[in-house]
Design an enzyme around this catalytic site. Structure first.
Site, short mmCIF file in Angstrom:
data_model
loop_
_atom_site.label_atom_id
_atom_site.label_comp_id
_atom_site.label_asym_id
_atom_site.label_seq_id
_atom_site.Cartn_x
_atom_site.Cartn_y
_atom_site.Cartn_z
N LYS A 1 0.62 -1.67 0.49
CA LYS A 1 0.05 0.33 0.26
C LYS A 1 0.75 1.14 -0.07
O LYS A 1 0.87 2.11 -0.69
CB LYS A 1 -0.73 -0.16 1.23
N GLN B 1 -5.45 -1.42 10.02
CA GLN B 1 -5.76 -2.66 9.13
C GLN B 1 -5.63 -4.08 9.69
O GLN B 1 -5.58 -4.18 11.20
CB GLN B 1 -3.33 -3.52 8.54
N ASP C 1 -11.39 2.09 4.03
CA ASP C 1 -11.55 0.94 3.97
C ASP C 1 -13.35 1.12 3.26
O ASP C 1 -13.78 -0.55 2.85
CB ASP C 1 -11.66 -0.19 5.55
#
Length: 281
Positions: A52, A96, A119
């Protein structure tokens, strides 16, 4: 059969996003910023976060990774999220997953400002997506959607079957397909006669986490099949679709790996940029 190349599609999307970031920098004299919180030392999470960060830097985003040990207190994480919510240089916040057992995942997700939730997991974004309003969309379903649209721009009237009902993939995927005027059936491992459901589909999205569940005789001629599964088996990494069998019937099919996976990170960058743009209005 056409192999849907997720690596190529992701590279094309990143190239477009790089141009967009340059334009935003020229217009606003600043760039979107993505901050990732990584807790613990799980190898898959570390690799994913590293990818990422690399991709964010590639397209010109401001990128930051905040690391904590897996013994960090929940309170510390929540306080950091509040700090990032108030930071104007941070456009997107991602924590995460998975998290250590002593940290409440739902509490963490709900602590993130919905306007910075790249997200797409915050209940407000989930509700907005379901209602057809503007929202951040979970990255993997968004990647699937973009791959389908790239191959088949007009989905109106198509019959779609989504195999899997998770909040991460199945449910948001269903909403995206409904928005395109598909007739959508959401199925799962407990569905009676799953084969019959799939056989009627013009589009199948398999995201159930069962290795090679979808077989060749489950797929009608000329169906589009998107395989979200990543399963470790004795013969290596396989998807939720039996690739060799399904490739004989499908019009188009994503491979595993190299299909949906690369699009997930590219869509995270897209979500970060979209959050930045909405904050400038």
């Amino acid at each position: 059969m056409i192999l849907i190349d997720g690596k190529k599609a992701a590279a094309e999307l990143r190239a477009d996003l790089k141009e967009e970031v340059a334009e935003l920098k020229s217009k606003h004299n600043k760039v979107p910023g993505l901050t990732v919180i990584l807790i613990g030392d799980l190898t898959p999470s570390q690799i994913y976060v590293r990818n990422k960060e690399k991709s964010a830097n590639e397209v010109g985003l401001k990128s930051e990774v905040i690391k904590y040990s897996d013994s960090v207190e929940e309170k510390t994480v929540l306080e950091k999220i509040q700090e990032l919510n108030s930071d104007a240089t941070v456009s997107g916040i991602l924590v995460q997953l998975p998290l250590p057992k002593h940290i409440d995942k739902q509490k963490v997700i709900e602590a993130i400002d919905p306007s910075k939730d790249v997200d797409g997991f915050h209940p407000m974004n989930v509700g907005n997506l379901s209602s057809g309003y503007e929202s951040s969309i979970p990255c993997t379903p968004l990647g699937c959607y973009l791959l389908i649209k790239k191959f088949e721009p007009n989905l109106s009237g198509k019959k779609a079957v989504v195999v899997g009902r998770s909040n991460l993939n199945g449910k948001p995927m269903t909403q995206l397909l409904l928005k395109e005027n598909c007739t959508v059936t959401i199925t799962h491992s407990k569905t009676k006669d799953l084969k019959a459901e799939c056989l009627g589909a013009d589009i199948i999205v398999a995201a159930v986490g069962i290795p090679e569940l979808v077989r060749g005789d489950w797929v009608k001629k000329d169906a589009i099949v998107i395989d979200v599964g990543i399963n470790k088996t004795d013969k290596g990494i396989v998807g939720d679709v039996h690739f060799d069998e399904v490739s004989k019937n499908a019009k188009a099919l994503t491979p595993v790996p190299g299909g949906v996976g690369p699009m997930t990170i590219a869509c995270l960058l897209k979500n970060t940029i979209d959050c930045f743009k909405r904050s400038q209005i």
